[in-house]
Motif scaffolding. Sequence first.
Motif, short mmCIF file in Angstrom:
data_model
loop_
_atom_site.label_atom_id
_atom_site.label_comp_id
_atom_site.label_asym_id
_atom_site.label_seq_id
_atom_site.Cartn_x
_atom_site.Cartn_y
_atom_site.Cartn_z
N ALA A 6 22.01 -65.16 19.03
CA ALA A 6 23.20 -64.47 19.52
C ALA A 6 23.51 -63.24 18.68
CB ALA A 6 24.39 -65.42 19.52
N GLU A 7 23.35 -63.36 17.37
CA GLU A 7 23.61 -62.22 16.48
C GLU A 7 22.60 -61.10 16.72
OE1 GLU A 7 23.55 -63.85 12.58
OE2 GLU A 7 25.53 -64.81 12.75
N LEU A 8 21.33 -61.47 16.93
CA LEU A 8 20.31 -60.45 17.19
C LEU A 8 20.55 -59.76 18.53
CD1 LEU A 8 17.08 -62.20 15.87
CD2 LEU A 8 18.04 -60.04 15.06
N ILE A 12 21.01 -55.90 19.30
CA ILE A 12 20.21 -55.23 20.33
C ILE A 12 21.10 -54.46 21.29
CG2 ILE A 12 18.80 -55.72 22.39
CD1 ILE A 12 17.43 -57.94 20.73
N SER A 13 22.24 -55.02 21.62
CA SER A 13 23.15 -54.35 22.57
C SER A 13 23.72 -53.07 22.00
CB SER A 13 24.29 -55.30 22.96
OG SER A 13 25.17 -55.52 21.86
N LEU A 21 15.46 -50.88 19.08
CA LEU A 21 15.54 -51.97 20.05
C LEU A 21 14.29 -52.86 19.97
CD1 LEU A 21 17.44 -52.63 22.73
CD2 LEU A 21 15.38 -51.88 23.90
N VAL A 22 13.12 -52.23 19.94
CA VAL A 22 11.86 -52.98 19.88
C VAL A 22 11.75 -53.76 18.57
CG1 VAL A 22 9.36 -52.68 19.66
CG2 VAL A 22 10.59 -51.55 21.52
N ASP A 23 12.16 -53.14 17.48
CA ASP A 23 12.10 -53.83 16.18
C ASP A 23 12.99 -55.07 16.18
OD1 ASP A 23 10.36 -51.90 15.28
OD2 ASP A 23 11.89 -50.73 14.25
N LEU A 24 14.17 -54.95 16.75
CA LEU A 24 15.07 -56.11 16.85
C LEU A 24 14.52 -57.15 17.82
CD1 LEU A 24 18.49 -54.21 16.92
CD2 LEU A 24 17.70 -55.74 15.11
N PHE A 131 13.85 -62.83 26.74
CA PHE A 131 13.13 -61.60 27.08
C PHE A 131 13.85 -60.85 28.21
CE2 PHE A 131 9.68 -59.43 29.53
CZ PHE A 131 9.38 -58.47 28.57
N GLU A 132 14.34 -61.58 29.19
CA GLU A 132 15.06 -60.94 30.30
C GLU A 132 16.34 -60.27 29.80
OE1 GLU A 132 16.73 -61.89 34.82
OE2 GLU A 132 15.81 -63.49 33.61
N LEU A 133 17.06 -60.95 28.91
CA LEU A 133 18.27 -60.35 28.33
C LEU A 133 17.92 -59.09 27.55
CD1 LEU A 133 20.11 -63.58 27.10
CD2 LEU A 133 20.81 -62.09 28.99
N PHE A 134 16.84 -59.18 26.78
CA PHE A 134 16.37 -58.02 26.02
C PHE A 134 16.06 -56.85 26.97
CE2 PHE A 134 12.73 -55.53 24.58
CZ PHE A 134 13.17 -55.07 23.34
N CYS A 135 15.39 -57.15 28.08
CA CYS A 135 15.01 -56.11 29.04
C CYS A 135 16.23 -55.45 29.68
CB CYS A 135 14.09 -56.68 30.12
SG CYS A 135 12.44 -57.11 29.51
N ASN A 136 17.27 -56.21 29.89
CA ASN A 136 18.49 -55.64 30.47
C ASN A 136 19.08 -54.58 29.54
OD1 ASN A 136 18.32 -57.25 32.76
ND2 ASN A 136 19.58 -58.87 31.89
#
Length: 400
Positions: A6-8, A12-13, A21-24, A131-136
Motif C-alpha cells: 500500500a505504501e509503495l 507510485i501514485s 514509476l518503473v523503479d518503484l 500490476f494492473e493497479l501499477f498500469c493505471n
Amino acid sequence: MDQKDAELLLKISHADSLQELVDLGFQLLGNPIFIDDMYRNVLAYSQDVTIDDPLWQENVVENIHDESTGSQMASKQMYKKSLETQRPVLLTDLPTVQRYAMTLTNYGVPIGNVTIAAHIHHFVPGDELLFELFCNYAAELLGNSHFSFRRSQPIVVNTLIRLLDGDHLTRTAVESKLNFYKKNTLSKSFLLLISDKTGDALSCPRQPVIETLSMIPGTIAFTYQSYIVCIYSGNGTQRQNAQTQLLYILNRYDLFAGISNHFRDIMQLPHYYTQAQSALKLSKLNENCRTYPYNDIAIFDLFDTLASQTNLLEFCEEKLMDLLAYDKAHGDNLLKTLQVYLETCLQYEETARQLFVHKNTVRYRIAKCQKFLNTDFTDGKKIFQYTLSLKILEYYHYIE
C-alpha cells in the motif's frame, strides 16, 4: 495487499517520471518492468538489476526489434488482446520467462504498453492485480508526460526526449532510432530552444509552430519542458535556407531562439540543450533580434558559475572602476563607448555606427578614456584586461 504494498502504491501514485514509476514498480512486484510507446520505443525500464537474457538486452536495453520473430509477433497479439479487454494479459511464449503486459490508453486512445517479465521470480497470486493497479498509474503519468504520441516521427522524438531526460541510453540504441542523425554524422548540428519574450517558457499554441518547423529539411521539432526544441542538421546552402525559414517562423509567431554551439555527437544533447537555455536566459531579448547564439554569451555563463564563489568585481582593472565612478557622476557613457571600441578592433566609424553617435563623439570619448587610463590601447595584454573587466561590469549591469 499488505502495508508495504500500500505504501509503495501511494509512492507510485505520486511519481514524477516514468523512470521513477518503473523503479518503484520493481520494488512492488520484484520483477523487471519496461514501458514503451505504441511504436515499440522503450521509454523507461528497470535499470538497477542485471538481467541475464539476450532478448532483454536486445529488445529493452538496446531497444532493437526484429518484428519477424515469433516473440515479437506474440507480443503484438498480447498487446492487441490487452487493448480489447483493458486488462493485463499473461504471455507464456518463452520457455523460461512468463510476462504480463497491458496496453495503456488515454481517453480511449492507446498510447503505450507496460510489460513485466518474471526474470527474478515466478509470478504469484496477487501479482496480476498489483500490476494492473501499477498500469493505471502508468497510463495517467504517460498521458500527461512530454513524450510524443503523434504518428510523425514518434520514435525519433521520444528517443531525443529520453536523452534530454538523462536516461542511460547506449549509443547503439540511440543511433538505431535516429536515422536522420546517421545520415548526417559528418554534418554539424545545432539545437535551438524556442521561447516567447519571457525566455522561460512558451505561452502560444505549440503545435502550429512545431509543424511549420518540421517542414524545414533536416529539422526535427518537438515540445520539451514548455519549450519547443528544434534540432537541425545540415550544411552549406541548405543551412542558409533553413536559417532564412527559421527567422520567418520566429517573426511570424513572435518567438525567440537560443542556439547551442555546433555539435557532432547526438549523445551530448543535454549539454547543448543547457547551452541554448542559457543563451535565452542570459540574453536581453528584443524584437530586433530573434536568435541568440550561446557563443555570444558563453562568457556570461562562465561568470554565472564563478559568481556564486567570488565577487567578480575584484578582478576588474582598478582604473576602470574609477572610470565607472566618473561615468556615473558625469553621464558621459565612456565605459560603453570604450567597450564597443575595443570589440570593434579600435574602429571609430564602426563604434559610432553601433552607438548611433557621430564619429567625432567617439573620438572625444576615447580620448578621455585614454587620458583617464593613461594608455593608448596598443598593449595587447592591457586590451584583454580591459575587455574582460568591461564584460564583468556588463554582467553586473553597470554597462547596458
